[in-house]
Write a protein that holds these residues in place. Structure first.
Motif, PDB file in Angstrom:
ATOM      1  N   ILE A  49       0.859  -1.192   0.000  1.00  0.00           N
ATOM      2  CA  ILE A  49       0.000   0.000   0.000  1.00  0.00           C
ATOM      3  C   ILE A  49       0.894   1.241   0.000  1.00  0.00           C
ATOM      4  N   TYR A  50       0.653   2.128  -0.929  1.00  0.00           N
ATOM      5  CA  TYR A  50       1.485   3.325  -1.058  1.00  0.00           C
ATOM      6  C   TYR A  50       0.710   4.566  -0.626  1.00  0.00           C
ATOM      7  N   LEU A  51       1.273   5.286   0.316  1.00  0.00           N
ATOM      8  CA  LEU A  51       0.700   6.542   0.777  1.00  0.00           C
ATOM      9  C   LEU A  51       1.602   7.684   0.355  1.00  0.00           C
ATOM     10  N   SER A  52       0.994   8.749  -0.105  1.00  0.00           N
ATOM     11  CA  SER A  52       1.732   9.969  -0.411  1.00  0.00           C
ATOM     12  C   SER A  52       1.583  10.916   0.773  1.00  0.00           C
ATOM     13  N   ILE A  53       2.696  11.387   1.302  1.00  0.00           N
ATOM     14  CA  ILE A  53       2.690  12.268   2.466  1.00  0.00           C
ATOM     15  C   ILE A  53       3.281  13.620   2.078  1.00  0.00           C
ATOM     16  N   ILE A  54       2.505  14.677   2.259  1.00  0.00           N
ATOM     17  CA  ILE A  54       2.979  16.017   1.944  1.00  0.00           C
ATOM     18  C   ILE A  54       3.326  16.736   3.245  1.00  0.00           C
ATOM     19  N   VAL A  55       4.580  17.097   3.368  1.00  0.00           N
ATOM     20  CA  VAL A  55       5.051  17.828   4.548  1.00  0.00           C
ATOM     21  C   VAL A  55       5.267  19.279   4.122  1.00  0.00           C
ATOM     22  N   ARG A  56       4.484  20.196   4.674  1.00  0.00           N
ATOM     23  CA  ARG A  56       4.626  21.593   4.259  1.00  0.00           C
ATOM     24  C   ARG A  56       4.403  22.565   5.405  1.00  0.00           C
ATOM     25  N   GLU A  57       5.126  23.659   5.317  1.00  0.00           N
ATOM     26  CA  GLU A  57       5.071  24.680   6.353  1.00  0.00           C
ATOM     27  C   GLU A  57       3.696  25.338   6.432  1.00  0.00           C
ATOM     28  N   LYS A  58       3.018  25.361   5.312  1.00  0.00           N
ATOM     29  CA  LYS A  58       1.721  26.040   5.259  1.00  0.00           C
ATOM     30  C   LYS A  58       0.737  25.462   6.266  1.00  0.00           C
ATOM     31  N   ASP A  59       0.833  24.156   6.517  1.00  0.00           N
ATOM     32  CA  ASP A  59      -0.101  23.497   7.426  1.00  0.00           C
ATOM     33  C   ASP A  59       0.055  23.979   8.862  1.00  0.00           C
ATOM     34  N   THR A  60       1.232  24.495   9.203  1.00  0.00           N
ATOM     35  CA  THR A  60       1.447  25.029  10.560  1.00  0.00           C
ATOM     36  C   THR A  60       1.513  26.557  10.533  1.00  0.00           C
ATOM     37  N   ARG A  61       1.067  27.139   9.403  1.00  0.00           N
ATOM     38  CA  ARG A  61       1.094  28.595   9.225  1.00  0.00           C
ATOM     39  C   ARG A  61       2.491  29.166   9.408  1.00  0.00           C
ATOM     40  N   GLY A  62       3.479  28.355   8.986  1.00  0.00           N
ATOM     41  CA  GLY A  62       4.862  28.810   9.042  1.00  0.00           C
ATOM     42  C   GLY A  62       5.485  28.744  10.407  1.00  0.00           C
ATOM     43  N   LYS A  63       4.787  28.194  11.397  1.00  0.00           N
ATOM     44  CA  LYS A  63       5.331  28.123  12.759  1.00  0.00           C
ATOM     45  C   LYS A  63       6.434  27.080  12.882  1.00  0.00           C
ATOM     46  N   GLU A  64       6.347  26.033  12.044  1.00  0.00           N
ATOM     47  CA  GLU A  64       7.365  24.995  12.060  1.00  0.00           C
ATOM     48  C   GLU A  64       7.911  24.808  10.650  1.00  0.00           C
ATOM     49  N   SER A  65       9.201  24.665  10.564  1.00  0.00           N
ATOM     50  CA  SER A  65       9.838  24.494   9.257  1.00  0.00           C
ATOM     51  C   SER A  65       9.618  23.075   8.742  1.00  0.00           C
ATOM     52  N   VAL A  66       9.860  22.901   7.459  1.00  0.00           N
ATOM     53  CA  VAL A  66       9.769  21.570   6.866  1.00  0.00           C
ATOM     54  C   VAL A  66      10.742  20.621   7.543  1.00  0.00           C
ATOM     55  N   GLU A  67      11.919  21.107   7.862  1.00  0.00           N
ATOM     56  CA  GLU A  67      12.936  20.270   8.497  1.00  0.00           C
ATOM     57  C   GLU A  67      12.451  19.742   9.849  1.00  0.00           C
ATOM     58  N   VAL A  68      11.799  20.597  10.627  1.00  0.00           N
ATOM     59  CA  VAL A  68      11.279  20.182  11.932  1.00  0.00           C
ATOM     60  C   VAL A  68      10.159  19.160  11.748  1.00  0.00           C
ATOM     61  N   LEU A  69       9.265  19.415  10.798  1.00  0.00           N
ATOM     62  CA  LEU A  69       8.162  18.484  10.539  1.00  0.00           C
ATOM     63  C   LEU A  69       8.685  17.134  10.055  1.00  0.00           C
ATOM     64  N   GLU A  70       9.742  17.177   9.241  1.00  0.00           N
ATOM     65  CA  GLU A  70      10.344  15.932   8.766  1.00  0.00           C
ATOM     66  C   GLU A  70      10.872  15.100   9.925  1.00  0.00           C
ATOM     67  N   GLN A  71      11.564  15.765  10.840  1.00  0.00           N
ATOM     68  CA  GLN A  71      12.116  15.060  11.993  1.00  0.00           C
ATOM     69  C   GLN A  71      11.013  14.437  12.837  1.00  0.00           C
ATOM     70  N   LYS A  72       9.938  15.197  13.049  1.00  0.00           N
ATOM     71  CA  LYS A  72       8.796  14.674  13.805  1.00  0.00           C
ATOM     72  C   LYS A  72       8.171  13.480  13.090  1.00  0.00           C
ATOM     73  N   MET A  73       8.066  13.602  11.772  1.00  0.00           N
ATOM     74  CA  MET A  73       7.472  12.524  10.983  1.00  0.00           C
ATOM     75  C   MET A  73       8.301  11.250  11.104  1.00  0.00           C
ATOM     76  N   GLU A  74       9.606  11.365  10.973  1.00  0.00           N
ATOM     77  CA  GLU A  74      10.471  10.194  11.064  1.00  0.00           C
ATOM     78  C   GLU A  74      10.378   9.533  12.434  1.00  0.00           C
ATOM     79  N   GLU A  75      10.374  10.339  13.469  1.00  0.00           N
ATOM     80  CA  GLU A  75      10.261   9.799  14.828  1.00  0.00           C
ATOM     81  C   GLU A  75       8.921   9.095  15.030  1.00  0.00           C
ATOM     82  N   THR A  76       7.866   9.691  14.482  1.00  0.00           N
ATOM     83  CA  THR A  76       6.527   9.104  14.604  1.00  0.00           C
ATOM     84  C   THR A  76       6.439   7.775  13.867  1.00  0.00           C
ATOM     85  N   LEU A  77       6.978   7.742  12.661  1.00  0.00           N
ATOM     86  CA  LEU A  77       6.926   6.512  11.872  1.00  0.00           C
ATOM     87  C   LEU A  77       7.739   5.398  12.528  1.00  0.00           C
ATOM     88  N   LYS A  78       8.875   5.744  13.075  1.00  0.00           N
ATOM     89  CA  LYS A  78       9.693   4.746  13.767  1.00  0.00           C
ATOM     90  C   LYS A  78       8.969   4.185  14.988  1.00  0.00           C
TER      91      LYS A  78
END
Length: 239
Positions: A49-78
Motif C-alpha cells: 500500500i502506497y501513501l503519499s505524504i505532503i510535509v509543508r510549512e503552510k499546514d502550521t502557518r509557518g510556525k514549524e519548518s519543513v525540516e522540523v516536521l520531517e524530523q517529527k514525521m520520522e520519529e513518529t513513523l519509527k
C-alpha cells in the motif's frame, strides 16, 4: 515421339500426386474439433500500500519548518515500527523541496514523500499519528499484491482444467469424446482494482482529527480487494 509421351506421363503423375496431396490436406483441415474458453479469477487483499505524504510549512502557518516536521514525521513513523530506510522515499528525488511564493518576501516550503506499508491497520495508525503532529495531507496512491505473477500462473492451470471439463460436458450429449488438445491459446491476464494504478486525489482520514487523542484507536480501513483473472482457449480433437 517416345520422348513426348514420357513427358506427358510424368505430368499426369505429378498432377495426380498434387490432387491427392490437396485432398489429404483438405481432409486434415476437416478434422472435427471443439474449441472452448475458460476463465479463472481470484480476489486478493493488497499487501503493498502506497501513501503519499505532503510535509509543508503552510499546514502550521509557518510556525514549524519543513525540516522540523520531517524530523517529527520520522520519529513518529519509527514509533509504529516503520523501517524508514526501506519504506520511506522522496517522491521527487531530483528536487529536494518545492517552494511556494505567497508574497514577495514570504516563501513556504514543502516535501512530498511516498510511504510503503503492508496492511490496512498500519495505514490507519500512520494517518492518525501523522495528523497529531500536524502532517494531515496523506493520500492513498496505489495498492498492489506482491505475489500477482505466481497467482496468474496458478489461475492459468486451473483455467486449462476448467476448459477440459467444459469440453467433456459439451460433447457428452453427442455421444462423443474429446481427444488430445491440438491448440492452446493463453489470453492476457487481467488485474483490476479501483487502485490498480495511480489514484491521486483519494484521501484517507483517520479519527484523530475528530477526537484529537491517541487514546482513541484509528478506524479500521479496508482496502478494496484486487481481482486477478486468467483466461485460456483450448482446441480439442473430437473422437
Amino acid at each position: 515421339m517416345k520422348h513426348f509421351t514420357l513427358i506427358l506421363f510424368a505430368f499426369a503423375t505429378l498432377s495426380s500426386y498434387s490432387q491427392s496431396d490437396s485432398y489429404s490436406q483438405s481432409e486434415k483441415n476437416d478434422t472435427a474439433y471443439l474449441e472452448t474458453t475458460a476463465v479463472k479469477d481470484s480476489l486478493v487483499v493488497p499487501d503493498r500500500i502506497y501513501l503519499s505524504i505532503i510535509v509543508r510549512e503552510k499546514d502550521t502557518r509557518g510556525k514549524e519548518s519543513v525540516e522540523v516536521l520531517e524530523q517529527k514525521m520520522e520519529e513518529t513513523l519509527k514509533s509504529i515500527n516503520i523501517d524508514i530506510e526501506k519504506q520511506l522515499f522522496l517522491s521527487d528525488a531530483s528536487s529536494n523541496f518545492k517552494k511556494y511564493f505567497l508574497k514577495k518576501k514570504d516563501v513556504l516550503k514543502e516535501k512530498v514523500y511516498s510511504l510503503l506499508i503492508y496492511d490496512a491497520i498500519t495505514a490507519g495508525k500512520v494517518i492518525m499519528e501523522l495528523e497529531l503532529i500536524g502532517v494531515s495531507n496523506v493520500f492513498l496512491t496505489k495498492t498492489e499484491y506482491s505475489k500477482t505473477e505466481d497467482l496468474k500462473i496458478e489461475l492459468k492451470k486451473l483455467a486449462v482444467i476448467k476448459a477440459k471439463k467444459q469440453a467433456n460436458i459439451m460433447v457428452e450429449p453427442l455421444g462423443q469424446k474429446i481427444g488430445k488438445a491440438v491448440r492452446l491459446s493463453d489470453s492476457n491476464s487481467l488485474v483490476t482494482s479501483a487502485l490498480s494504478g495511480n489514484a491521486s486525489g483519494i484521501v484517507i482520514r483517520g479519527t484523530s482529527s475528530i477526537y484529537g487523542s491517541r487514546a482513541y484507536q484509528p478506524i479500521s480501513i479496508d482496502f478494496e480487494k484486487i481481482k486477478i483473472e486468467s483466461a485460456v482457449s483450448v482446441r480439442f480433437e473430437l473422437k
